[in-house]
Design a protein around this motif. Sequence first.
Motif, mmCIF file in Angstrom:
data_model
loop_
_atom_site.group_PDB
_atom_site.id
_atom_site.type_symbol
_atom_site.label_atom_id
_atom_site.label_comp_id
_atom_site.label_asym_id
_atom_site.label_seq_id
_atom_site.Cartn_x
_atom_site.Cartn_y
_atom_site.Cartn_z
ATOM 1 N N TRP A 254 -3.680 32.713 17.556
ATOM 2 C CA TRP A 254 -5.008 33.331 17.733
ATOM 3 C C TRP A 254 -6.062 32.547 16.958
ATOM 4 O O TRP A 254 -7.146 32.269 17.482
ATOM 5 N N ILE A 255 -5.748 32.214 15.727
ATOM 6 C CA ILE A 255 -6.710 31.503 14.878
ATOM 7 C C ILE A 255 -7.045 30.136 15.484
ATOM 8 O O ILE A 255 -8.219 29.764 15.632
ATOM 9 N N VAL A 256 -6.010 29.387 15.855
ATOM 10 C CA VAL A 256 -6.207 28.037 16.396
ATOM 11 C C VAL A 256 -6.965 28.080 17.723
ATOM 12 O O VAL A 256 -7.921 27.319 17.943
ATOM 13 N N ASP A 257 -6.568 28.980 18.618
ATOM 14 C CA ASP A 257 -7.213 29.061 19.933
ATOM 15 C C ASP A 257 -8.653 29.556 19.824
ATOM 16 O O ASP A 257 -9.540 29.086 20.549
ATOM 17 N N PHE A 258 -8.896 30.520 18.913
ATOM 18 C CA PHE A 258 -10.253 31.047 18.738
ATOM 19 C C PHE A 258 -11.192 29.949 18.237
ATOM 20 O O PHE A 258 -12.318 29.797 18.741
#
Length: 447
Positions: free
Chosen positions: A75-79
């Motif tokens: 989630w962090i990387v994609d966001f």
Amino acid sequence: MHGCGAHGTRENSGHIINDGNFCECMWIEEYIVVMPVLVVAPVLLGMSSATETLCGQAFGAGQHHMMGIYLQRSWIVDFITLTILLPCFLFATPIFKLLGEEDTIARAGGYISLWFIPFCYNFVFSLTIQMFLQAQLKNMIIAWLSIAQLVIHVPVSWLFVYKLNWGLNGAMGALCISSWFLVFGEFIYIFGGWCPNTWKGFTKDAFKDLWPVVKLSVSSGVMVCLELWYNAVLVLLAGYMQNAEVAISAFSICLNINAWEFMISLGFLGAACVRIANELGRGDAKAAKFSIKVLLSTSVIIGVFFWILCLAFGNKIGYLFTSDNKVAETVSDLSLLLAFSILLNSVYPVLSGVAVGAGMQSTVAIVNLCCFYLIGIPVGGLLGYVANLQVKGIWIGMICGVVTQSLTLCFLTWRTDWNEQVAKAAERLSQWYLKSSEESNHNSNHV
């Protein structure tokens, strides 16, 4: 495109009055208008496949609590990635003008691109959660939520577009609502306690070891983007051909048929990802090799079935989509190429899924770059424009790229030392492993 107005005239409604060349121009303009989402969506889809690799191998190894941590890291990387790509949407109008689009098309494209921003942010969660659930064999919940999404999308679209007469705003609003409904449904399922072993709640551990996740996500994104953008480039090449309205219409019909059958292949791709990742995480190289044989043989049998159907009914299949005899005859002329494209669909998605399950995305990215962009597109361009085979030449080039990719992936899969892949998976899982709260409490009590 710029200057197309010389080939035909249009009414205020946008319908064609004279020359059919204007139809070709509008076909390309409509395609380019949604180009920002066609660029960004494959990036997020590819980066999300890293979640499937990590969660699949962790599930096989019995490290269930790590799956929730991997999900949060994704989630962090994609966001962050999607936020970095926001200028593609925010500055779509000047980008379209730079590409030579007319002002009206550029402004319309820029307006639609703004609507795509809330829509694309659902991919950050929906795609990664789908990989998270698939890795633990919870496919049915994804299917039911997707059905519910469709059930909501259709009436909401009808209400917004036709009853409330909101037009484009209503269509895009309905798309955003139904997409985020899927995300909220997935949140309810995960946070509601239906994944007790794999979701232990939000944790600051998600911010640890982000760089290895970034590297795997980037290689995954490059792999998928090179594959999906390949088809987009070929479609654009076909659209720029002169006096090819009928051929382009037939090409679109064939691509739709191919895309429908490809949905089955995507199912095998997902199955290959899960099975290979689970078996490698479990440490069973023989089971991984056996899974490859079963998946590939089953997929090929289904592919041969549709290949035979396409060969048998290729001269009639065009009439399912059009009553224009010229277009239907051109579809019939392209049916042989369509049949072999469908047959190839049964091979390379499975092998791509195997690569994702084993964490070999960077290798496949190099294969895709060489086969698609150094072989497929140049061959298609030469045959289509220089040899004057038009759309048929472009499709032959596409098949050449897919054939070389499939043969290369077959060779790589055959030569892969799966015991070595088991060791690599174990090393990756051990390197990123964090103790669960239960283990920490147990150790402290034991001391």
